[in-house]
Scaffold this motif. Structure first.
Motif, mmCIF file in Angstrom:
data_model
loop_
_atom_site.group_PDB
_atom_site.id
_atom_site.type_symbol
_atom_site.label_atom_id
_atom_site.label_comp_id
_atom_site.label_asym_id
_atom_site.label_seq_id
_atom_site.Cartn_x
_atom_site.Cartn_y
_atom_site.Cartn_z
ATOM 1 N N PRO A 54 20.686 27.977 10.231
ATOM 2 C CA PRO A 54 19.864 27.627 11.315
ATOM 3 C C PRO A 54 18.499 28.189 11.284
ATOM 4 N N THR A 65 16.774 20.498 16.461
ATOM 5 C CA THR A 65 17.360 19.806 15.412
ATOM 6 C C THR A 65 16.839 18.378 15.035
ATOM 7 N N VAL A 123 27.786 22.256 14.761
ATOM 8 C CA VAL A 123 26.319 22.031 14.693
ATOM 9 C C VAL A 123 26.136 20.493 14.910
ATOM 10 N N HIS A 127 23.753 19.375 17.903
ATOM 11 C CA HIS A 127 22.521 18.212 17.776
ATOM 12 C C HIS A 127 22.765 17.130 18.821
#
Length: 135
Positions: A54, A65, A123, A127
């Motif tokens: 990250p 993101t 992740v 997002h």
């Protein structure tokens, strides 16, 4: 906005946040179990990549993101995309290299892959949730 709508949006926010926290903690738990079960702490090297993934988003993407899926950008955005990809590939490559060097067992490598898969899903879910306007 009515009171019931506000309560519903807050509860869905907390449900998503709790789900992401559970996924992330289960990924870290698998990371630790891959080391503890086989009595070898070399697989923790790939946990270093979990910290590095990250960082380009924080430094070059403004904490978002959304720059990863955009086509526009400049030198810094392209560098951030490259560093994100390199650290994601490193998360997969480190257990493979350690297994090839006979430093970890095959079971530890498979647990590492499962941990990375859960981390990548976390992740992607983050997002997706950050694209919604409720955040």
């Amino acid at each position: 906005m009515c009171w019931d709508c506000w309560i519903g949006s807050c509860s869905s926010f907390y449900a998503v946040l709790a789900g992401l926290a559970f996924m992330f903690s289960s990924s870290i738990l698998l990371q630790i179990l891959a080391c503890a079960i086989y009595g070898n702490w070399w697989p923790m090297l790939s946990a270093l990549m979990y910290v590095l993934v990250p960082m380009p988003c924080l430094f070059f993407g403004g904490g978002s993101t959304q720059f990863l899926t955009s086509r526009d950008g400049g030198g810094w955005i392209d560098a951030a995309k490259f560093m994100t990809g390199a650290s994601a590939v490193g998360s997969i490559a480190i257990p493979i290299i350690l297994r090839h060097a006979h430093m970890i067992e095959t079971g530890a490598m498979l647990i590492e892959f499962t941990s990375f898969f859960i981390f990548a899903c976390t992740v992607m879910c983050f997002h997706r949730a950050s694209l919604e306007e409720d955040w």
